[in-house]
Motif scaffolding. Structure first.
Motif, PDB file in Angstrom:
ATOM      1  N   TYR A 185       0.819  -1.218  -0.005  1.00  0.00           N
ATOM      2  CA  TYR A 185      -0.125   0.104   0.098  1.00  0.00           C
ATOM      3  C   TYR A 185       0.866   1.411  -0.077  1.00  0.00           C
ATOM      4  CZ  TYR A 185      -3.462   3.443   1.640  1.00  0.00           C
ATOM      5  OH  TYR A 185      -4.284   4.585   1.381  1.00  0.00           O
ATOM      6  N   GLU A 186       2.158   1.101   0.702  1.00  0.00           N
ATOM      7  CA  GLU A 186       2.786   2.418   1.169  1.00  0.00           C
ATOM      8  C   GLU A 186       4.282   2.112   1.356  1.00  0.00           C
ATOM      9  OE1 GLU A 186      -0.093   5.768   3.225  1.00  0.00           O
ATOM     10  OE2 GLU A 186       0.580   4.063   4.404  1.00  0.00           O
ATOM     11  N   ILE A 187       5.114   2.997   0.664  1.00  0.00           N
ATOM     12  CA  ILE A 187       6.306   2.823   0.845  1.00  0.00           C
ATOM     13  C   ILE A 187       7.021   4.324   1.174  1.00  0.00           C
ATOM     14  CG2 ILE A 187       7.060   3.361  -1.510  1.00  0.00           C
ATOM     15  CD1 ILE A 187       9.231   1.068  -1.113  1.00  0.00           C
ATOM     16  N   GLU A 188       7.848   4.370   2.401  1.00  0.00           N
ATOM     17  CA  GLU A 188       8.339   5.513   3.064  1.00  0.00           C
ATOM     18  C   GLU A 188       9.879   5.514   2.817  1.00  0.00           C
ATOM     19  OE1 GLU A 188       5.138   7.029   6.071  1.00  0.00           O
ATOM     20  OE2 GLU A 188       7.133   6.003   6.729  1.00  0.00           O
ATOM     21  N   PRO A 189      10.854   5.926   1.848  1.00  0.00           N
ATOM     22  CA  PRO A 189      12.169   6.080   1.635  1.00  0.00           C
ATOM     23  C   PRO A 189      12.831   6.853   2.868  1.00  0.00           C
ATOM     24  CG  PRO A 189      11.498   7.309   0.041  1.00  0.00           C
ATOM     25  CD  PRO A 189       9.961   6.731   0.722  1.00  0.00           C
ATOM     26  N   PHE A 190      12.587   6.798   4.071  1.00  0.00           N
ATOM     27  CA  PHE A 190      13.281   7.546   5.206  1.00  0.00           C
ATOM     28  C   PHE A 190      13.063   6.812   6.269  1.00  0.00           C
ATOM     29  CE2 PHE A 190       9.139   8.846   4.801  1.00  0.00           C
ATOM     30  CZ  PHE A 190       8.628   9.459   6.113  1.00  0.00           C
ATOM     31  N   LEU A 191      13.956   7.236   7.342  1.00  0.00           N
ATOM     32  CA  LEU A 191      13.704   6.610   8.692  1.00  0.00           C
ATOM     33  C   LEU A 191      14.220   7.596   9.804  1.00  0.00           C
ATOM     34  CD1 LEU A 191      11.929   4.360   9.977  1.00  0.00           C
ATOM     35  CD2 LEU A 191      14.137   2.809  10.029  1.00  0.00           C
ATOM     36  N   GLN A 192      15.395   7.232  10.189  1.00  0.00           N
ATOM     37  CA  GLN A 192      16.119   8.181  10.919  1.00  0.00           C
ATOM     38  C   GLN A 192      17.016   9.355  10.249  1.00  0.00           C
ATOM     39  OE1 GLN A 192      15.859   8.062  14.472  1.00  0.00           O
ATOM     40  NE2 GLN A 192      14.648   6.430  14.443  1.00  0.00           N
ATOM     41  N   GLY A 193      17.157   9.292   9.399  1.00  0.00           N
ATOM     42  CA  GLY A 193      17.978  10.500   8.443  1.00  0.00           C
ATOM     43  C   GLY A 193      16.750  11.410   7.806  1.00  0.00           C
ATOM     44  N   ASP A 194      17.142  12.599   7.516  1.00  0.00           N
ATOM     45  CA  ASP A 194      16.477  13.199   6.831  1.00  0.00           C
ATOM     46  C   ASP A 194      16.657  12.824   5.157  1.00  0.00           C
ATOM     47  OD1 ASP A 194      14.683  15.860   6.287  1.00  0.00           O
ATOM     48  OD2 ASP A 194      16.146  15.833   4.465  1.00  0.00           O
ATOM     49  N   PRO A 195      15.695  12.556   4.175  1.00  0.00           N
ATOM     50  CA  PRO A 195      15.821  12.164   3.052  1.00  0.00           C
ATOM     51  C   PRO A 195      16.707  12.992   2.077  1.00  0.00           C
ATOM     52  CG  PRO A 195      13.532  12.506   3.324  1.00  0.00           C
ATOM     53  CD  PRO A 195      14.217  12.598   4.606  1.00  0.00           C
ATOM     54  N   PHE A 196      16.694  14.194   2.233  1.00  0.00           N
ATOM     55  CA  PHE A 196      17.667  15.124   1.286  1.00  0.00           C
ATOM     56  C   PHE A 196      18.960  15.501   1.935  1.00  0.00           C
ATOM     57  CE2 PHE A 196      13.202  16.002   0.239  1.00  0.00           C
ATOM     58  CZ  PHE A 196      13.256  15.919  -1.138  1.00  0.00           C
ATOM     59  N   SER A 197      19.257  14.541   3.077  1.00  0.00           N
ATOM     60  CA  SER A 197      20.801  14.109   3.373  1.00  0.00           C
ATOM     61  C   SER A 197      21.416  13.137   2.335  1.00  0.00           C
ATOM     62  CB  SER A 197      20.637  14.121   4.983  1.00  0.00           C
ATOM     63  OG  SER A 197      20.497  15.327   5.423  1.00  0.00           O
ATOM     64  N   ASP A 198      20.374  12.391   1.844  1.00  0.00           N
ATOM     65  CA  ASP A 198      20.788  11.195   0.900  1.00  0.00           C
ATOM     66  C   ASP A 198      21.230  11.845  -0.493  1.00  0.00           C
ATOM     67  OD1 ASP A 198      21.181   9.181  -0.801  1.00  0.00           O
ATOM     68  OD2 ASP A 198      19.127   8.188  -0.206  1.00  0.00           O
ATOM     69  N   PRO A 199      22.251  11.838  -0.975  1.00  0.00           N
ATOM     70  CA  PRO A 199      22.634  12.376  -2.506  1.00  0.00           C
ATOM     71  C   PRO A 199      21.946  11.805  -3.522  1.00  0.00           C
ATOM     72  CG  PRO A 199      24.556  11.387  -1.416  1.00  0.00           C
ATOM     73  CD  PRO A 199      23.552  11.460  -0.399  1.00  0.00           C
ATOM     74  N   GLN A 200      21.644  10.403  -3.024  1.00  0.00           N
ATOM     75  CA  GLN A 200      20.832   9.735  -4.245  1.00  0.00           C
ATOM     76  C   GLN A 200      19.215   9.576  -4.148  1.00  0.00           C
ATOM     77  OE1 GLN A 200      22.712   5.767  -5.171  1.00  0.00           O
ATOM     78  NE2 GLN A 200      24.170   6.231  -3.259  1.00  0.00           N
ATOM     79  N   ILE A 201      18.788  10.431  -3.161  1.00  0.00           N
ATOM     80  CA  ILE A 201      17.250  10.315  -2.862  1.00  0.00           C
ATOM     81  C   ILE A 201      16.459  10.383  -4.032  1.00  0.00           C
ATOM     82  CG2 ILE A 201      17.116  12.563  -2.207  1.00  0.00           C
ATOM     83  CD1 ILE A 201      15.388   9.564  -0.773  1.00  0.00           C
ATOM     84  N   LEU A 202      16.548  11.457  -5.045  1.00  0.00           N
ATOM     85  CA  LEU A 202      16.025  11.491  -6.126  1.00  0.00           C
ATOM     86  C   LEU A 202      15.821  10.510  -7.219  1.00  0.00           C
ATOM     87  CD1 LEU A 202      16.670  15.357  -6.477  1.00  0.00           C
ATOM     88  CD2 LEU A 202      14.716  14.507  -5.837  1.00  0.00           C
ATOM     89  N   ASP A 203      16.996   9.996  -7.396  1.00  0.00           N
ATOM     90  CA  ASP A 203      17.298   8.726  -8.162  1.00  0.00           C
ATOM     91  C   ASP A 203      16.308   7.592  -7.436  1.00  0.00           C
ATOM     92  OD1 ASP A 203      18.831  10.113 -10.014  1.00  0.00           O
ATOM     93  OD2 ASP A 203      20.822   9.248  -9.130  1.00  0.00           O
ATOM     94  N   ARG A 204      16.269   7.535  -6.269  1.00  0.00           N
ATOM     95  CA  ARG A 204      15.767   6.449  -5.467  1.00  0.00           C
ATOM     96  C   ARG A 204      14.273   6.596  -5.651  1.00  0.00           C
ATOM     97  NH1 ARG A 204      19.894   3.834  -2.030  1.00  0.00           N
ATOM     98  NH2 ARG A 204      21.384   5.242  -1.197  1.00  0.00           N
ATOM     99  N   LEU A 205      13.713   7.842  -5.432  1.00  0.00           N
ATOM    100  CA  LEU A 205      12.264   8.138  -5.772  1.00  0.00           C
ATOM    101  C   LEU A 205      11.863   7.838  -7.073  1.00  0.00           C
ATOM    102  CD1 LEU A 205      12.057  11.578  -3.776  1.00  0.00           C
ATOM    103  CD2 LEU A 205      11.184   9.148  -2.924  1.00  0.00           C
ATOM    104  N   GLU A 206      12.343   8.161  -8.040  1.00  0.00           N
ATOM    105  CA  GLU A 206      12.259   7.813  -9.262  1.00  0.00           C
ATOM    106  C   GLU A 206      12.303   6.225  -9.579  1.00  0.00           C
ATOM    107  OE1 GLU A 206      13.242  10.309 -13.273  1.00  0.00           O
ATOM    108  OE2 GLU A 206      15.167   9.361 -12.620  1.00  0.00           O
TER     109      GLU A 206
END
Length: 339
Positions: A62-83
């Motif tokens: 139903y749902e997915i959240e690519p974050f937990l203890q860190g802020d997602p925009f501290s991940d340099p690959q976050i936009l590639d991962r979201l895509e």
């Protein structure tokens, strides 16, 4: 598959999978244990991340959240991962939670082209001095990022329900809360005011531990190294089981430890589930209950909300103040390090 994961129930998959793509954060929030983690901080490998997403294609997620203890925009690959998630799990709701400090115009443009279903931004206060004392970052940059994100062009393309969130301390004034609510209303976004979670008792909060089951046992939380943690309150993974490097998402969710937690929460025995009996996470477990159990749980939750006001505008009271939470950070570091 081993004996601990032998019985996979395809009729009871996780409703939500959270993936800690990074454990790094650009803020130092006094109500969050991130800056007192006893484990190493880093980012998840692309190979492991893509393996987890492939696992999630085995069942209707139903749902997915690519974050937990860190802020997602501290991940340099976050936009590639979201895509990547959008391309491989097109029918799964994609949710993101951020402080927006790292969400600059360039990233917002690309985020809008990818699209989200839900975006929650942790603002917490509009008082600049209090914000910096609370989060360790300047408010002006965050608000500039938020205003750009809420521009008609970006917001329309993003397509997400946007919620601004305030964590309410015992010294958060009604004026401060009303200012936040007016800000949200003027920007046409949802508002959320929540009391403090106690992170299994590591942070002081005047909100008591509920007697009913917690919704977090029907999700699967995966840390940056692939280890499974009990939930977002188990910030160091002390109560976890197994790793996504060796087992599939369904095998991990059906692990005997996970099934034991769900059974205790679904049968009214939360206090027997360590550490859940000391945690004040108040959102109720409704999945997998009989109609009678569900009705009872809803009634218990409504009574909890009326008595304790864990959500919404609340009068200042108690001792979980901003100043006290600063000193609590030292305590968190010691206690998690001693575990």
């Amino acid at each position: 598959m081993n004996s601990e994961t032998a019985d996979i129930d395809m009729n009871d998959p996780p409703r939500l999978v959270t993936i800690e793509t990074t454990s790094r954060c650009n803020a130092r929030c006094v109500f969050c244990p991130n800056n007192a983690l006893s484990r190493d901080k880093g980012s998840m490998s692309t190979e492991l991340f893509e393996k987890i997403i492939e696992d999630c294609k085995q069942f209707p997620l139903y749902e997915i959240e690519p974050f937990l203890q860190g802020d997602p925009f501290s991940d340099p690959q976050i936009l590639d991962r979201l895509e990547y998630i959008r391309g491989h799990l097109p029918d799964t709701r994609l949710r993101l939670y951020t402080n927006a400090y790292g969400l600059n115009e360039r990233k917002a443009d690309r985020l809008a082209s990818i699209g989200l279903d839900d975006l929650t931004i942790s603002i917490n206060t509009l008082d600049s001095a209090r914000y910096e004392a609370m989060m360790g970052i300047p408010l002006a940059r965050t608000l500039a990022n938020v205003e750009y994100l809420l521009s008609d062009r970006i917001r329309g393309q993003l397509g997400a329900q946007i919620t601004l969130r305030m964590t309410c301390f015992d010294d958060t004034s009604l004026h401060e809360q009303d200012e936040f609510l007016r800000f949200c209303e003027s920007r046409g976004v949802e508002s959320s005011i929540s009391g403090l979670y106690n992170y299994k008792g590591h942070i002081y909060s005047d909100l008591p531990v509920p007697s009913y089951g917690c919704e977090h046992v029907t999700r699967l939380d995966i840390l940056v190294d692939g280890s499974v943690t009990l939930c977002c309150m188990d910030h160091n993974g002390e109560y976890g089981w197994g790793t996504a490097r060796d087992l599939s998402v369904l095998e991990l969710y059906n692990h005997q430890v996970a099934r034991r937690y769900r059974d205790l929460h679904r049968t009214g025995r939360r206090e027997e589930a360590d550490p859940c009996g000391t945690c004040n996470m108040f959102w109720p477990l409704l999945d997998g209950l009989s109609p009678e159990q569900e009705a009872l749980t809803r009634a218990e939750f409504e009574a909890y909300v009326v008595k304790n006001v864990p959500i919404g505008r609340r009068r200042p009271s108690g001792s979980a103040t901003l100043g006290n939470l600063h000193s609590q950070q030292v305590s968190i570091g010691r206690r998690t390090g001693d575990s």
